[in-house]
Motif scaffolding. Sequence first.
Motif, PDB file in Angstrom:
ATOM      1  N   ARG A 116      39.925  40.010  47.153  1.00 43.54           N
ATOM      2  CA  ARG A 116      40.166  38.813  47.955  1.00 43.54           C
ATOM      3  C   ARG A 116      39.264  38.761  49.185  1.00 43.54           C
ATOM      4  N   ASP A 127      39.910  34.038  46.540  1.00 39.20           N
ATOM      5  CA  ASP A 127      41.322  34.242  46.200  1.00 39.20           C
ATOM      6  C   ASP A 127      41.504  34.599  44.724  1.00 39.20           C
ATOM      7  N   THR A 166      41.888  32.926  39.132  1.00 37.84           N
ATOM      8  CA  THR A 166      43.072  32.616  39.941  1.00 37.84           C
ATOM      9  C   THR A 166      44.297  32.447  39.049  1.00 37.84           C
TER      10      THR A 166
END
Length: 138
Positions: free
Chosen positions: A8, A14, A123
């Motif tokens: 991250r 992310d 993600t």
Amino acid sequence: MNKRHITRAGQGGDRDVFEYALLRVVPRVERGECINAGVVVYCRARAYVGARTHLDEARLLALDPDADVAGVRAALGAVEGVCTGGAAAGQAAGDDAGRRFRWLIAPRSTVLQPGPVHTGLTTDPAAEAERLLNLLVR
């Protein structure tokens, strides 16, 4: 520092690291011909393991007119069951996602064989499994 934090904080933003392997149907091992019939995805950071499968019967039968289509479908269903966990996973039901993934990608000399493991960033590992199925199998 754990792996997820490193991902991250780095170029992944992310996104989390995931691993995947194609599931290949090799109807006649001695000939070495295969078709892709599924993908298994594992994401440690999200404790996710999942499989998406699609069997193109016409392609399979073109490689081997005597292929056991029902047996191949059963084997693909078993892989999906191991990924799902619970009673559908059989003896692997008590294993965590990582152990189930490693068991599924172990080399085999059967009609259904895993390919090499590849990695990426995602993600949404479930959406990644669907994307890989569409890109590499269908």
